[in-house]
Design an enzyme around this catalytic site. Sequence first.
Site, PDB file in Angstrom:
ATOM      1  N   LEU A  74      21.111  28.178 -16.307  1.00 21.89           N
ATOM      2  CA  LEU A  74      21.845  29.247 -17.302  1.00 21.89           C
ATOM      3  C   LEU A  74      21.209  30.662 -17.052  1.00 21.89           C
ATOM      4  O   LEU A  74      20.191  30.978 -17.244  1.00 21.89           O
ATOM      5  CB  LEU A  74      21.677  28.575 -18.709  1.00 21.89           C
TER       6      LEU A  74
ATOM      7  N   HIS B 253      12.454  18.700 -21.608  1.00 19.49           N
ATOM      8  CA  HIS B 253      11.963  18.792 -20.314  1.00 19.49           C
ATOM      9  C   HIS B 253      10.827  17.793 -20.246  1.00 19.49           C
ATOM     10  O   HIS B 253      10.083  17.422 -20.922  1.00 19.49           O
ATOM     11  CB  HIS B 253      11.434  20.334 -20.110  1.00 19.49           C
TER      12      HIS B 253
ATOM     13  N   LEU C 183      13.200  29.929 -17.386  1.00 21.71           N
ATOM     14  CA  LEU C 183      13.370  28.503 -17.156  1.00 21.71           C
ATOM     15  C   LEU C 183      12.212  27.867 -17.706  1.00 21.71           C
ATOM     16  O   LEU C 183      11.021  27.954 -17.520  1.00 21.71           O
ATOM     17  CB  LEU C 183      13.324  27.993 -15.709  1.00 21.71           C
TER      18      LEU C 183
ATOM     19  N   SER D 135      21.293   9.122 -21.359  1.00 16.20           N
ATOM     20  CA  SER D 135      20.432   8.353 -21.967  1.00 16.20           C
ATOM     21  C   SER D 135      19.957   9.373 -23.393  1.00 16.20           C
ATOM     22  O   SER D 135      19.972   9.009 -24.537  1.00 16.20           O
ATOM     23  CB  SER D 135      19.399   7.831 -21.474  1.00 16.20           C
TER      24      SER D 135
HETATM   25  C1  GRF Z   1      15.372  13.042 -18.552  1.00 18.70           C
HETATM   26  O1  GRF Z   1      14.240  12.945 -17.716  1.00 18.70           O
HETATM   27  C2  GRF Z   1      15.206  14.751 -19.163  1.00 18.70           C
HETATM   28  O2  GRF Z   1      13.877  14.891 -19.333  1.00 18.70           O
HETATM   29  C3  GRF Z   1      15.772  15.512 -17.981  1.00 18.70           C
HETATM   30  O3  GRF Z   1      16.616  14.874 -17.434  1.00 18.70           O
HETATM   31  C4  GRF Z   1      16.604  13.484 -17.613  1.00 18.70           C
HETATM   32  C5  GRF Z   1      17.961  13.161 -18.408  1.00 18.70           C
HETATM   33  O4  GRF Z   1      18.185  12.144 -18.483  1.00 18.70           O
HETATM   34  N1  GRF Z   1      16.187  16.493 -18.623  1.00 18.70           N
HETATM   35  P1  GRF Z   1      19.359  11.395 -19.252  1.00 18.70           P
HETATM   36  O5  GRF Z   1      20.468  11.916 -18.517  1.00 18.70           O
HETATM   37  O6  GRF Z   1      19.154  12.008 -20.817  1.00 18.70           O
HETATM   38  O7  GRF Z   1      19.366   9.832 -19.384  1.00 18.70           O
END
Ligand code: GRF
Length: 198
Positions: free
Chosen positions: A95, A111, A146, A15
Amino acid sequence: MSHKRVAILISGGGSNMVTLVKSMTAQHAARPVLVLSNNANAKGLERARALGVATEIVDHRPFKGDRTAFEAALQSTLEGAQADIICLAGFMRILTPDFTNTWRGRMLNIHPSLLPKYRGLHTHARAIAAGEGEHGCTVHEVTGELDDGPVLGQARVPIMPDDTPETLAGRVLEMEHQLYPAVLERFAAGDKTPVHLP
Ligand code: GRF
């Protein structure tokens, strides 16, 4: 003006990838050139194709924990796309410092916490359990540590008394979809002034 070429790395629904791709319109200094996933079943891959963005899969499993070999395959794919910037968006592989150093200053991550609080996983549940009054998300430059690195933007979300990790995550995700495109637009134009929402 030649546009910055952005590769977006995903592992799941994508998303954030969708909102980033849609944000790179006419006046934007960047264009999406690749959506790359380590997971062949990532729903985000079909969403990227529907948006007309090239996709690649570099499955980590055949490398059986050989992170260097996996990252060499990532690097080769990224060079093939001539990527200038990497946006990690729900990319669930750790990574190594070698890879993050190669992309130092050119790789972003989102994050779901107000870093430096709540690095790692299950951030929403941990914030609720800790009795926090607010939570949120951070876009940062990726370094060898990280969920660390210079903060390029943060968005805050109040924690409601009846929030569950799921309801909180839903509201945070909505802010992610506003924050990441705002940060990328500035970053691609060479502006590292942090974005703060609301
Ligand atoms: C989101 O909650 C983001 O903060 C974390 O993983 C999720 C990714 O969601 N890194 P999407 O795949 O972008 O919908």
